[in-house]
Write a protein that holds these residues in place. Structure first.
Motif, mmCIF file in Angstrom:
data_model
loop_
_atom_site.group_PDB
_atom_site.id
_atom_site.type_symbol
_atom_site.label_atom_id
_atom_site.label_comp_id
_atom_site.label_asym_id
_atom_site.label_seq_id
_atom_site.Cartn_x
_atom_site.Cartn_y
_atom_site.Cartn_z
ATOM 1 N N ASP A 96 -10.354 -15.646 -18.260
ATOM 2 C CA ASP A 96 -9.220 -14.994 -18.914
ATOM 3 C C ASP A 96 -8.057 -15.958 -19.138
ATOM 4 O OD1 ASP A 96 -9.917 -12.081 -19.196
ATOM 5 O OD2 ASP A 96 -10.257 -12.310 -17.049
ATOM 6 N N ASP A 97 -7.781 -16.813 -18.166
ATOM 7 C CA ASP A 97 -6.639 -17.723 -18.289
ATOM 8 C C ASP A 97 -6.821 -18.700 -19.449
ATOM 9 O OD1 ASP A 97 -8.705 -18.944 -16.752
ATOM 10 O OD2 ASP A 97 -7.269 -20.340 -15.837
ATOM 11 N N ILE A 98 -8.012 -19.227 -19.611
ATOM 12 C CA ILE A 98 -8.283 -20.166 -20.713
ATOM 13 C C ILE A 98 -8.212 -19.431 -22.045
ATOM 14 C CG2 ILE A 98 -10.000 -21.694 -21.764
ATOM 15 C CD1 ILE A 98 -8.817 -22.849 -19.197
ATOM 16 N N ALA A 99 -8.797 -18.243 -22.111
ATOM 17 C CA ALA A 99 -8.738 -17.453 -23.351
ATOM 18 C C ALA A 99 -7.286 -17.193 -23.737
ATOM 19 C CB ALA A 99 -9.511 -16.142 -23.186
ATOM 20 N N ALA A 100 -6.466 -16.813 -22.769
ATOM 21 C CA ALA A 100 -5.044 -16.551 -23.043
ATOM 22 C C ALA A 100 -4.323 -17.822 -23.458
ATOM 23 C CB ALA A 100 -4.378 -15.940 -21.810
ATOM 24 N N ASP A 101 -4.632 -18.947 -22.816
ATOM 25 C CA ASP A 101 -3.974 -20.221 -23.141
ATOM 26 C C ASP A 101 -4.204 -20.643 -24.587
ATOM 27 O OD1 ASP A 101 -2.902 -20.459 -20.602
ATOM 28 O OD2 ASP A 101 -4.357 -21.977 -19.929
#
Length: 139
Positions: free
Chosen positions: A42-47
């Motif tokens: 999720d963090d990479i997708a959001a970034d």
């Protein structure tokens, strides 16, 4: 549904609903070698500005085509396929995502023993594959 040997123009030949989970994405990554972290973090997708973790495009295309393979009963009867990726499939961490496929006969050539099947592929009411088509052998 209609028999692959007796389809008429406009027939709905198959319908399928596939439930994707985060575990589905991890298994597909292992099978395909597609370990892009937008498919499981999720963090990479959001970034990178995505609305969440996305299903792999080729997984979505494979599911859509699988609907026709299941109807035909023989993957060797698929002569070709194509699609455009129009909207990503966002896979919720708990609920996953449902991909719905409706396959309809768009062209039937009894003399040549072939047909074109057009697929409507949606997730949450949004088309995720455009111009999705599968060419098949009727016999």
């Amino acid at each position: 549904m209609t028999s692959p040997e007796r389809i008429l123009l406009g027939d709905t030949v198959a319908k399928s609903r596939y439930h994707l989970t985060r575990a589905s994405l991890v298994r597909y990554a292992g099978a395909s070698g597609d370990f892009n972290p937008i498919h499981y973090r999720d963090d990479i997708a959001a970034d990178v500005g995505l609305p969440g973790v996305l299903a792999q495009g080729m997984l979505t295309l494979g599911l859509a085509t699988q609907c026709v393979v299941d109807w035909l009963g023989d993957p060797a009867r698929i002569n070709g396929y194509r699609a455009r990726f129009t909207k990503p499939v966002v896979v919720h961490p708990e609920d996953g995502a449902f991909v719905d496929v409706v396959a309809k006969a768009a062209e039937v050539d009894d003399d040549a023993g072939s047909a074109r099947i057009d697929l409507t592929v949606t997730c949450d009411g949004h088309t995720v594959l455009g111009k999705s088509q599968v060419w098949i052998s009727l016999h």
